[in-house]
Design a protein around this motif. Structure first.
Motif, PDB file in Angstrom:
ATOM      1  N   ILE A  31     -19.961  56.885  75.940  1.00  0.00           N
ATOM      2  CA  ILE A  31     -20.755  57.187  76.967  1.00  0.00           C
ATOM      3  C   ILE A  31     -21.458  58.282  77.059  1.00  0.00           C
ATOM      4  O   ILE A  31     -22.833  58.533  77.219  1.00  0.00           O
ATOM      5  N   SER A  46     -24.542  58.261  85.127  1.00  0.00           N
ATOM      6  CA  SER A  46     -22.958  57.837  85.142  1.00  0.00           C
ATOM      7  C   SER A  46     -22.226  58.662  84.291  1.00  0.00           C
ATOM      8  O   SER A  46     -20.828  58.577  84.274  1.00  0.00           O
ATOM      9  N   ILE A  47     -22.617  59.602  83.538  1.00  0.00           N
ATOM     10  CA  ILE A  47     -21.939  60.484  82.347  1.00  0.00           C
ATOM     11  C   ILE A  47     -21.375  61.192  83.311  1.00  0.00           C
ATOM     12  O   ILE A  47     -20.354  61.890  82.899  1.00  0.00           O
ATOM     13  N   ASP A  49     -19.569  60.424  86.274  1.00  0.00           N
ATOM     14  CA  ASP A  49     -18.533  59.700  86.999  1.00  0.00           C
ATOM     15  C   ASP A  49     -17.189  60.174  86.598  1.00  0.00           C
ATOM     16  O   ASP A  49     -16.874  59.970  85.385  1.00  0.00           O
ATOM     17  N   VAL A  52     -14.941  58.173  83.718  1.00  0.00           N
ATOM     18  CA  VAL A  52     -15.465  58.166  82.341  1.00  0.00           C
ATOM     19  C   VAL A  52     -14.147  58.649  81.405  1.00  0.00           C
ATOM     20  O   VAL A  52     -14.242  57.906  80.328  1.00  0.00           O
ATOM     21  N   MET A  55     -11.333  54.870  81.590  1.00  0.00           N
ATOM     22  CA  MET A  55     -12.181  53.885  81.981  1.00  0.00           C
ATOM     23  C   MET A  55     -10.926  52.610  81.955  1.00  0.00           C
ATOM     24  O   MET A  55     -11.370  51.626  82.871  1.00  0.00           O
ATOM     25  N   GLY A  79     -18.667  48.018  77.478  1.00  0.00           N
ATOM     26  CA  GLY A  79     -19.112  47.510  78.844  1.00  0.00           C
ATOM     27  C   GLY A  79     -18.251  46.866  79.522  1.00  0.00           C
ATOM     28  O   GLY A  79     -17.089  46.239  79.022  1.00  0.00           O
ATOM     29  N   ARG A  95     -21.266  47.476  84.474  1.00  0.00           N
ATOM     30  CA  ARG A  95     -21.209  48.829  84.061  1.00  0.00           C
ATOM     31  C   ARG A  95     -20.931  49.457  82.664  1.00  0.00           C
ATOM     32  O   ARG A  95     -20.156  48.863  82.069  1.00  0.00           O
ATOM     33  N   LYS A  96     -21.462  50.683  82.328  1.00  0.00           N
ATOM     34  CA  LYS A  96     -21.185  51.327  81.378  1.00  0.00           C
ATOM     35  C   LYS A  96     -21.100  50.514  80.075  1.00  0.00           C
ATOM     36  O   LYS A  96     -20.387  50.523  79.065  1.00  0.00           O
ATOM     37  N   TYR A  98     -22.637  50.513  76.773  1.00  0.00           N
ATOM     38  CA  TYR A  98     -23.326  51.377  75.707  1.00  0.00           C
ATOM     39  C   TYR A  98     -22.973  51.096  74.328  1.00  0.00           C
ATOM     40  O   TYR A  98     -21.623  50.413  74.105  1.00  0.00           O
ATOM     41  N   HIS A 160     -25.533  56.779  91.534  1.00  0.00           N
ATOM     42  CA  HIS A 160     -26.316  56.940  90.145  1.00  0.00           C
ATOM     43  C   HIS A 160     -27.881  57.061  90.975  1.00  0.00           C
ATOM     44  O   HIS A 160     -28.816  56.545  90.234  1.00  0.00           O
TER      45      HIS A 160
END
Length: 172
Positions: A31, A46-47, A49, A52, A55, A79, A95-96, A98, A160
């Motif tokens: 992330i 989101s970095i 959050d 992170v 998760m 993800g 969400r998330k 990547y 965000h």
């Protein structure tokens, strides 16, 4: 955690599986790396959050799910989905999602998206929403191929505020 898994199409080397607690540091690194690559650092991304760094705990089944994508025995993508904070009960958020560069273009995004959409629908959600950056063109193209349509503005209260592209699609 939802137990859906997928393997890569013939000839590619990735495997998708539900996240485990031991994946937390790898997921956080992905992330942070991808967000930095796209200039998405600082307040409103989101970095920042708090989830992170853990998760796994942030996505309890059956109302949420989170997966990792492995390539050559290493976690290189991730993800999931969870309820949209501040949204209606029928809407979840992608969400998330990547991927490190070595996974891009192999079909991992498509495969993971299929798992997330199926699991979110099975969890009872009727719509899935996402926030991204207009500059993340490949990601937006993936979302469009999976039926997401642009929205005029954000939904819910994701925190965000720096995101500038909003999309949603029905589930089921």
């Amino acid at each position: 955690m939802n137990t859906a898994t997928a393997s890569a199409p013939q000839g590619t080397a990735f495997h998708i599986r539900p996240m485990t607690p031991g994946d937390s540091s790898a997921v956080a690194a992905i992330i942070r790396s991808v967000m930095t690559e796209f200039g998405a650092v600082g307040t409103g991304f989101s970095i920042e959050d708090p989830e992170v760094d853990d998760m796994y705990s942030a996505y309890p089944a059956p109302a949420a799910g989170f997966w990792v994508v492995e390539r050559d025995g290493r976690v290189a993508g991730c993800g999931g989905f969870a309820a949209l904070v501040g949204g209606d009960a029928d809407t979840c958020e992608l969400r998330k999602m990547y991927f490190m560069p070595e996974l891009r273009g192999l079909g991992a995004g498509h495969a993971l998206m299929e798992i997330v959409l199926d699991a979110a629908a099975s969890a009872g959600y009727r719509r899935i929403y996402l926030e991204t950056l207009a500059s993340m063109e490949a990601a937006r193209a993936l979302y469009t191929r999976h039926g997401f349509e642009p929205l005029d503005g954000p939904l819910g209260c994701t925190g965000h505020g720096a995101c500038n592209a909003f999309m949603a699609r029905p589930l089921g």
